[in-house]
Design an enzyme around this catalytic site. Structure first.
Site: not given
Length: 127
Positions: A35-36, A97, A105-106, A110, A112
């Protein structure tokens, strides 16, 4: 259930090689990368290579091979990051999420995987 997939989301662009990433692991059906904006010492995102918007979409529509490869890549990340209790780690948190209430958010499914410290309570309690 059909979902409209946005081919311009950041993860789709990462999968096409348009945006660089810090790859941790990869197989035919999934990609894992750091993760950035990490929220823990180890914070890796695992994404399917298919066009799935959410956990709901992936679970309902992905093939058995895609689901198995995704889960196996998650296990590989947990092991290589030293998070799994089977490998002497202290554990981890896995979060996805979905939708606006889930604060996604995206719009690409995905997961995490976070660990390397005590993560604290999952949700704050409200009266």
């Amino acid at each position: 259930m059909a979902f409209d997939y946005d081919d311009q989301n950041i993860f789709a662009r990462i999968l096409r090689g348009e945006i660089p990433n810090d790859t941790v692991a990869e197989n035919d059906h999934a990609l894992a990368f750091r993760d950035i904006t990490p929220q823990a010492p180890s914070h890796v995102l695992v994404i399917p290579k298919g066009k799935y918007i959410s956990f709901e979409d992936f679970s309902a529509n992905a093939s058995a091979d895609e689901i198995a490869a995704f889960m196996r890549l998650c296990a590989e990340v947990i092991a290589t990051e030293g998070l799994g209790q089977a490998n002497g780690g202290n554990g981890f948190r896995a979060i996805t999420n979905a939708g606006s209430d889930g604060v996604q958010e995206v719009p690409h499914f995905h997961l995490h995987i976070m660990g390397g410290r005590v993560m604290g309570p999952m949700l704050s309690r409200r009266g």
